[in-house]
Design a protein around this motif. Structure first.
Motif, PDB file in Angstrom:
ATOM      1  N   PHE A  29       0.854  -1.198   0.000  1.00  0.00           N
ATOM      2  CA  PHE A  29       0.000   0.000   0.000  1.00  0.00           C
ATOM      3  C   PHE A  29       0.890   1.249   0.000  1.00  0.00           C
ATOM      4  N   ILE A  30       0.742   2.078  -1.006  1.00  0.00           N
ATOM      5  CA  ILE A  30       1.555   3.298  -1.119  1.00  0.00           C
ATOM      6  C   ILE A  30       0.634   4.515  -1.186  1.00  0.00           C
ATOM      7  N   SER A  31       0.972   5.552  -0.411  1.00  0.00           N
ATOM      8  CA  SER A  31       0.203   6.804  -0.471  1.00  0.00           C
ATOM      9  C   SER A  31       0.985   7.923   0.185  1.00  0.00           C
ATOM     10  N   SER A  32       0.467   9.139   0.091  1.00  0.00           N
ATOM     11  CA  SER A  32       0.990  10.256   0.874  1.00  0.00           C
ATOM     12  C   SER A  32       0.696   9.989   2.354  1.00  0.00           C
ATOM     13  N   PRO A  33       1.378  10.696   3.259  1.00  0.00           N
ATOM     14  CA  PRO A  33       1.013  10.572   4.675  1.00  0.00           C
ATOM     15  C   PRO A  33      -0.451  10.963   4.882  1.00  0.00           C
ATOM     16  N   GLY A  34      -1.166  10.127   5.620  1.00  0.00           N
ATOM     17  CA  GLY A  34      -2.513  10.513   6.028  1.00  0.00           C
ATOM     18  C   GLY A  34      -3.626  10.260   5.039  1.00  0.00           C
ATOM     19  N   SER A  35      -3.353   9.568   3.924  1.00  0.00           N
ATOM     20  CA  SER A  35      -4.421   9.324   2.936  1.00  0.00           C
ATOM     21  C   SER A  35      -5.445   8.316   3.420  1.00  0.00           C
ATOM     22  N   ASN A 101       5.488 -16.278  10.762  1.00  0.00           N
ATOM     23  CA  ASN A 101       5.469 -17.700  10.446  1.00  0.00           C
ATOM     24  C   ASN A 101       4.819 -17.872   9.065  1.00  0.00           C
ATOM     25  N   LEU A 102       5.649 -17.995   8.056  1.00  0.00           N
ATOM     26  CA  LEU A 102       5.138 -17.985   6.678  1.00  0.00           C
ATOM     27  C   LEU A 102       4.334 -19.234   6.333  1.00  0.00           C
ATOM     28  N   ASP A 103       4.504 -20.287   7.142  1.00  0.00           N
ATOM     29  CA  ASP A 103       3.715 -21.500   6.887  1.00  0.00           C
ATOM     30  C   ASP A 103       2.271 -21.318   7.332  1.00  0.00           C
ATOM     31  N   GLU A 104       2.005 -20.230   8.037  1.00  0.00           N
ATOM     32  CA  GLU A 104       0.643 -20.021   8.552  1.00  0.00           C
ATOM     33  C   GLU A 104      -0.021 -18.791   7.952  1.00  0.00           C
ATOM     34  N   LEU A 105       0.474 -18.343   6.796  1.00  0.00           N
ATOM     35  CA  LEU A 105      -0.107 -17.148   6.170  1.00  0.00           C
ATOM     36  C   LEU A 105      -0.470 -17.390   4.703  1.00  0.00           C
ATOM     37  N   ASP A 106      -1.543 -16.715   4.261  1.00  0.00           N
ATOM     38  CA  ASP A 106      -1.930 -16.732   2.855  1.00  0.00           C
ATOM     39  C   ASP A 106      -1.655 -15.383   2.191  1.00  0.00           C
ATOM     40  N   VAL A 107      -1.817 -14.316   2.964  1.00  0.00           N
ATOM     41  CA  VAL A 107      -1.724 -12.960   2.422  1.00  0.00           C
ATOM     42  C   VAL A 107      -0.926 -12.079   3.383  1.00  0.00           C
ATOM     43  N   ILE A 108      -0.022 -11.280   2.824  1.00  0.00           N
ATOM     44  CA  ILE A 108       0.679 -10.274   3.633  1.00  0.00           C
ATOM     45  C   ILE A 108       0.403  -8.913   3.010  1.00  0.00           C
ATOM     46  N   ILE A 109       0.011  -7.957   3.851  1.00  0.00           N
ATOM     47  CA  ILE A 109      -0.161  -6.585   3.357  1.00  0.00           C
ATOM     48  C   ILE A 109       0.897  -5.708   4.011  1.00  0.00           C
ATOM     49  N   VAL A 110       1.608  -4.970   3.167  1.00  0.00           N
ATOM     50  CA  VAL A 110       2.636  -4.050   3.651  1.00  0.00           C
ATOM     51  C   VAL A 110       2.072  -2.637   3.579  1.00  0.00           C
ATOM     52  N   GLU A 111       2.119  -1.896   4.691  1.00  0.00           N
ATOM     53  CA  GLU A 111       1.838  -0.460   4.627  1.00  0.00           C
ATOM     54  C   GLU A 111       3.173   0.250   4.501  1.00  0.00           C
ATOM     55  N   ASN A 112       3.395   0.889   3.367  1.00  0.00           N
ATOM     56  CA  ASN A 112       4.658   1.583   3.147  1.00  0.00           C
ATOM     57  C   ASN A 112       4.680   2.913   3.912  1.00  0.00           C
ATOM     58  N   VAL A 113       5.829   3.531   3.997  1.00  0.00           N
ATOM     59  CA  VAL A 113       5.945   4.846   4.618  1.00  0.00           C
ATOM     60  C   VAL A 113       5.205   5.854   3.726  1.00  0.00           C
ATOM     61  N   GLY A 114       4.509   6.809   4.350  1.00  0.00           N
ATOM     62  CA  GLY A 114       3.736   7.779   3.574  1.00  0.00           C
ATOM     63  C   GLY A 114       4.609   8.651   2.676  1.00  0.00           C
ATOM     64  N   ASN A 115       4.515   8.419   1.371  1.00  0.00           N
ATOM     65  CA  ASN A 115       5.329   9.142   0.390  1.00  0.00           C
ATOM     66  C   ASN A 115       4.898   8.670  -0.998  1.00  0.00           C
ATOM     67  N   LEU A 116       4.791   9.593  -1.945  1.00  0.00           N
ATOM     68  CA  LEU A 116       4.312   9.172  -3.271  1.00  0.00           C
ATOM     69  C   LEU A 116       5.438   8.901  -4.266  1.00  0.00           C
ATOM     70  N   ILE A 130      -0.856  -1.178  -4.461  1.00  0.00           N
ATOM     71  CA  ILE A 130      -2.129  -0.448  -4.334  1.00  0.00           C
ATOM     72  C   ILE A 130      -1.811   1.023  -4.047  1.00  0.00           C
ATOM     73  N   ALA A 131      -2.273   1.911  -4.922  1.00  0.00           N
ATOM     74  CA  ALA A 131      -2.089   3.348  -4.700  1.00  0.00           C
ATOM     75  C   ALA A 131      -3.309   3.881  -3.962  1.00  0.00           C
ATOM     76  N   VAL A 132      -3.058   4.507  -2.810  1.00  0.00           N
ATOM     77  CA  VAL A 132      -4.155   5.135  -2.060  1.00  0.00           C
ATOM     78  C   VAL A 132      -3.968   6.641  -2.184  1.00  0.00           C
ATOM     79  N   VAL A 133      -5.047   7.325  -2.521  1.00  0.00           N
ATOM     80  CA  VAL A 133      -4.976   8.786  -2.623  1.00  0.00           C
ATOM     81  C   VAL A 133      -6.272   9.322  -2.034  1.00  0.00           C
TER      82      VAL A 133
END
Ligand SMILES: Nc1nc2c(ncn2[C@@H]2O[C@H](COP(=O)(O)OP(=O)(O)OP(=O)(O)O)[C@@H](O)[C@H]2O)c(=O)[nH]1
Ligand SMILES: [Mg+2]
Length: 214
Positions: A29-35, A101-116, A130-133
């Motif tokens: 997930f990528i966006s400006s700070p606070g989106s 524990n990667l054997d126990e996960l299907d999906v990982i979501i990363v929240e990136n640092v706020g910056n475009l 995923i671009a969030v604006v």
């Protein structure tokens, strides 16, 4: 810079290979700070935490505030503090993955640092970007930061509840976005008023279904 990006790319390719072996799909997930990245993650946790095996990597320059917000859901959350750096890189993701524990996960979501800008240049080994604006940032973000919108797999336009208080033009936003990435799905939502969430969650549900078989 070329050297840094090459090293980042090599590690990102390794991560993608590891995730393939573990059958995990990763989102960035990528966006400006606070989106609204963390607010949307809270909604995703509410909708999916009991249906899929979800893990979250929280990128933040200094604090663990977002990780704390997500800790109330029954989901493993790993915090990365970049100590002021404006983006995550694949080496920090690799270290964070060691804490899950990667054997126990299907999906990982990363929240990136706020910056475009900076996060866009650093592949993390993700499958979906995923671009969030948000509407309060102005309708000119796609045209001013084209790389993110060209390379993303979906755009979430958040804070539609605030449109009446801004000069945001939906027509201009969509026109510019279309000129950059004609086929990209766009979800107009208000996370706080819970508008437009059905379509967004349906889209995530389809992405997750391919992975987790829900
Ligand atoms: N009015 C309105 N406010 C929102 C909406 N979504 C989020 N917010 C508010 O916007 C602020 C920032 O939201 P966050 O989810 O923390 O944003 P973020 O992108 O995670 O921020 P950083 O992690 O600092 O980059 C919070 O006060 C939210 O309550 C929305 O749809 N409408
Ligand atoms: Mg956040």
């Amino acid at each position: 810079m070329r050297n840094v990006l090459d090293k980042n790319q090599n590690k990102a390719d390794e991560i993608r290979q590891l995730l393939k072996e573990k059958q995990i799909t990763m989102f960035n997930f990528i966006s400006s700070p606070g989106s609204g990245k963390t607010t949307i993650l809270e909604l995703i946790c509410q909708e999916f935490a009991k249906k899929i095996r979800l893990g979250i990597i929280e990128g933040d320059a200094y604090t663990d505030r977002d990780a704390k917000r997500l800790a109330i859901y029954d989901v493993p959350v790993v915090q990365i503090n970049t100590e002021g750096t404006c983006h995550l890189d694949s080496h920090s993701i690799s270290k964070a993955l060691e804490q899950l524990n990667l054997d126990e996960l299907d999906v990982i979501i990363v929240e990136n640092v706020g910056n475009l800008i900076c996060p866009t240049a650093f592949d993390l080994g993700e499958h979906y970007r995923i671009a969030v604006v948000s509407t309060t940032e102005g309708d000119d973000k796609p045209i001013k930061y084209p790389m993110l919108f060209r390379e993303s797999h979906a755009v979430i336009l958040n804070k539609t509840d605030l449109i009446p208080y801004t000069n945001f033009s939906m027509e201009q936003f969509n026109k510019d976005l279309k000129s950059l990435n004609g086929s990209i799905p766009v979800f107009n939502i208000s996370s706080t008023k819970k508008n437009g969430l059905h379509e967004l969650m349906e889209w995530f549900g389809k992405c997750f279904k391919r992975v987790a078989g829900i």
